[in-house]
Design a protein around this motif. Structure first.
Motif, PDB file in Angstrom:
ATOM      1  N   ASN A  35       0.792  -1.225   0.000  1.00 34.68           N
ATOM      2  CA  ASN A  35       0.000   0.000   0.000  1.00 34.68           C
ATOM      3  C   ASN A  35       0.829   1.282   0.000  1.00 34.68           C
ATOM      4  O   ASN A  35       0.459   2.270  -0.631  1.00 34.68           O
ATOM      5  CB  ASN A  35      -0.918  -0.038   1.237  1.00 34.68           C
ATOM      6  N   GLU A  36       1.961   1.281   0.717  1.00 41.99           N
ATOM      7  CA  GLU A  36       2.775   2.508   0.807  1.00 41.99           C
ATOM      8  C   GLU A  36       3.316   2.893  -0.562  1.00 41.99           C
ATOM      9  O   GLU A  36       3.286   4.065  -0.941  1.00 41.99           O
ATOM     10  CB  GLU A  36       3.941   2.329   1.805  1.00 41.99           C
ATOM     11  N   LYS A  38       2.089   1.978  -3.446  1.00 42.96           N
ATOM     12  CA  LYS A  38       0.936   2.359  -4.285  1.00 42.96           C
ATOM     13  C   LYS A  38       0.507   3.802  -3.993  1.00 42.96           C
ATOM     14  O   LYS A  38       0.299   4.606  -4.895  1.00 42.96           O
ATOM     15  CB  LYS A  38      -0.232   1.388  -4.006  1.00 42.96           C
ATOM     16  N   GLU A  39       0.399   4.138  -2.731  1.00 42.52           N
ATOM     17  CA  GLU A  39      -0.031   5.499  -2.357  1.00 42.52           C
ATOM     18  C   GLU A  39       1.024   6.537  -2.736  1.00 42.52           C
ATOM     19  O   GLU A  39       0.702   7.618  -3.217  1.00 42.52           O
ATOM     20  CB  GLU A  39      -0.333   5.581  -0.849  1.00 42.52           C
ATOM     21  N   LYS A  42       0.857   7.252  -6.377  1.00 42.03           N
ATOM     22  CA  LYS A  42      -0.289   8.129  -6.670  1.00 42.03           C
ATOM     23  C   LYS A  42       0.054   9.587  -6.326  1.00 42.03           C
ATOM     24  O   LYS A  42      -0.175  10.498  -7.108  1.00 42.03           O
ATOM     25  CB  LYS A  42      -1.491   7.685  -5.809  1.00 42.03           C
ATOM     26  N   GLU A  43       0.616   9.759  -5.131  1.00 42.43           N
ATOM     27  CA  GLU A  43       0.907  11.119  -4.657  1.00 42.43           C
ATOM     28  C   GLU A  43       2.006  11.784  -5.484  1.00 42.43           C
ATOM     29  O   GLU A  43       1.935  12.978  -5.778  1.00 42.43           O
ATOM     30  CB  GLU A  43       1.304  11.079  -3.166  1.00 42.43           C
ATOM     31  N   GLU A 236       8.722  -0.653   0.610  1.00 45.95           N
ATOM     32  CA  GLU A 236       7.593  -0.086   1.356  1.00 45.95           C
ATOM     33  C   GLU A 236       8.058   0.932   2.391  1.00 45.95           C
ATOM     34  O   GLU A 236       7.472   1.999   2.540  1.00 45.95           O
ATOM     35  CB  GLU A 236       6.826  -1.203   2.093  1.00 45.95           C
ATOM     36  N   ARG A 243       6.551   9.508   1.592  1.00 50.10           N
ATOM     37  CA  ARG A 243       5.214  10.138   1.675  1.00 50.10           C
ATOM     38  C   ARG A 243       5.235  11.258   2.713  1.00 50.10           C
ATOM     39  O   ARG A 243       4.582  12.278   2.537  1.00 50.10           O
ATOM     40  CB  ARG A 243       4.154   9.096   2.036  1.00 50.10           C
TER      41      ARG A 243
END
Ligand SMILES: *Cc1c(COP(=O)(O)O)cnc(C)c1O
Length: 367
Positions: A35-36, A38-39, A42-43, A236, A243
């Motif tokens: 998830n990290e 992936k996010e 996106k960001e 990750e 992030r």
């Protein structure tokens, strides 16, 4: 001693948030391509204003994978030529030769240290397939001119954004101005992880899909392999750190600009040549590079005045043993730059007291 770049002071500003990010990863039980990543993808795509972003293991791998994907897609083949600035950090050139492509060196513009567009066309042959431009020291290259030439000869434009996260050229973010771009998150870059990391950005759906597979053994679906790929993934844990740091990137760029503007406005010494800027937005000041005819003397002078400086870079790639085949190539502008440049401290945590002292030391210098 004023350090060249105080990484510890940069990262400890975000200590609590970085620890929280780390805890989140530990507790998720998922450490690769989760998830990290992936996010973050996106960001970062949103930040760069591109459709796609793919986390990879390093900036060098990002460049390698872009050209590798073009080869897999038959847009280029080993033996083809790629235009690249002669004064770049060697990684840009390594990515070309790693793919069996031929680096064709072009001199930089002495005023901005970036690829000189007026010298590109004379180097184009039937084998030329791409222009790999580098936004060196944090300043965007002349993208309009480069894109016009690329269009005329049907060449791909690859941006090496390792030093220029967040720089803006005529309203466009770097990473979105060519066909594909690679970013490095090596700790000392403007957006630095706490280890290695990199990303590719592009608006090209097919290229993104090819790189997605290539970075993961050539597999787009578990145990199904389309290509002979490699393992080059963003961890990750690094994605989680990035992030946090991405949220402060624009603020840090502004802090670098405060230092850069102070240097530009207040260093006033005929023996020191200051960098020239095209526009305020187009430079994110990864490095503040001055130039002098007596570099060794100046380097010792800074050292004896308690200021750490670094040379980016002392030897041009074509004079390295790694590139014996290029050793006899003549690149007078680039060679001259490599003999004269010296980088003074630059970073988002450099204090006013520190940069004022650096200005003072610069102004007292006599050859
Ligand atoms: C740092 C850098 C790279 C390589 O990035 P890594 O993440 O260290 O592999 C490539 N090109 C330029 C211009 C760089 O400054």
């Amino acid at each position: 001693m004023i350090p060249f770049l105080d990484l510890k002071s940069i990262n400890t500003q975000y200590r609590e948030e970085l620890i929280a990010a780390c805890t989140r990863v530990i507790d998720s039980g998922w450490y690769i391509l989760g998830n990290e990543v992936k996010e973050f993808e996106k960001e970062f795509a949103e930040y760069c204003e591109t459709k796609y972003c793919l986390g990879v293991a390093s900036g060098l791998d990002g460049l390698i994978l872009i050209m590798r994907a073009y080869i897999e897609q038959s847009d280029m083949k080993p033996g083809d030529e790629v235009i690249v600035p002669a004064n770049t950090y060697i990684a840009s050139i390594l990515a070309i030769s790693e793919n069996g492509l031929i680096p064709v060196l072009v001199e930089p513009d002495i005023n901005n240290y970036n690829l000189d567009p007026s010298l590109i066309e004379q180097k184009i042959t039937r084998k030329t397939k791409a222009i790999l431009t580098v936004h060196l020291y944090g300043q965007v290259s002349c993208m309009d001119e480069i894109n016009i030439i690329a269009k005329k000869y049907s060449l791909k434009v690859i941006e090496d954004c390792a030093q220029a996260h967040g720089a803006i050229y005529k309203g466009k973010k770097v990473g979105s101005i060519g066909d594909a771009a690679s970013f490095s998150f090596y700790p000392c870059k403007n957006l630095g992880a706490l280890g290695d990391g990199g990303a590719v950005t592009t608006n090209d759906r097919q290229l993104a899909a090819t790189i997605l597979a290539l970075r993961n053994y050539g597999s787009h679906k578990k145990y199904i392999n389309l290509y002979k790929g490699i393992n080059s993934r963003l961890d990750e844990i690094q994605a989680a750190f990035l992030r946090v740091k991405l949220r402060y990137l624009d603020k840090e760029i502004e802090l670098r600009r405060v230092v850069a503007m102070a240097y530009l406005n207040s260093i006033n010494n005929p023996d020191i040549q200051l960098p020239k800027i095209e526009s305020y937005d187009a430079h994110v000041w990864h490095l503040f590079v001055i130039s002098t005819s007596r570099r060794e003397q100046m380097s010792k002078y800074f050292d004896s005045n308690g200021i750490e400086t670094i040379i980016h870079y002392p030897i041009p790639p074509h004079k390295q043993l790694a590139y014996k085949e290029l050793n006899s190539v003549n690149m007078p502008i680039s060679e001259d730059i490599h003999q004269k440049v010296i980088s003074i401290p630059m970073g988002p945590t450099l204090s006013e007291t520190e940069y004022k002292r650096i200005i003072n030391v610069c102004n007292r210098y006599r050859q």
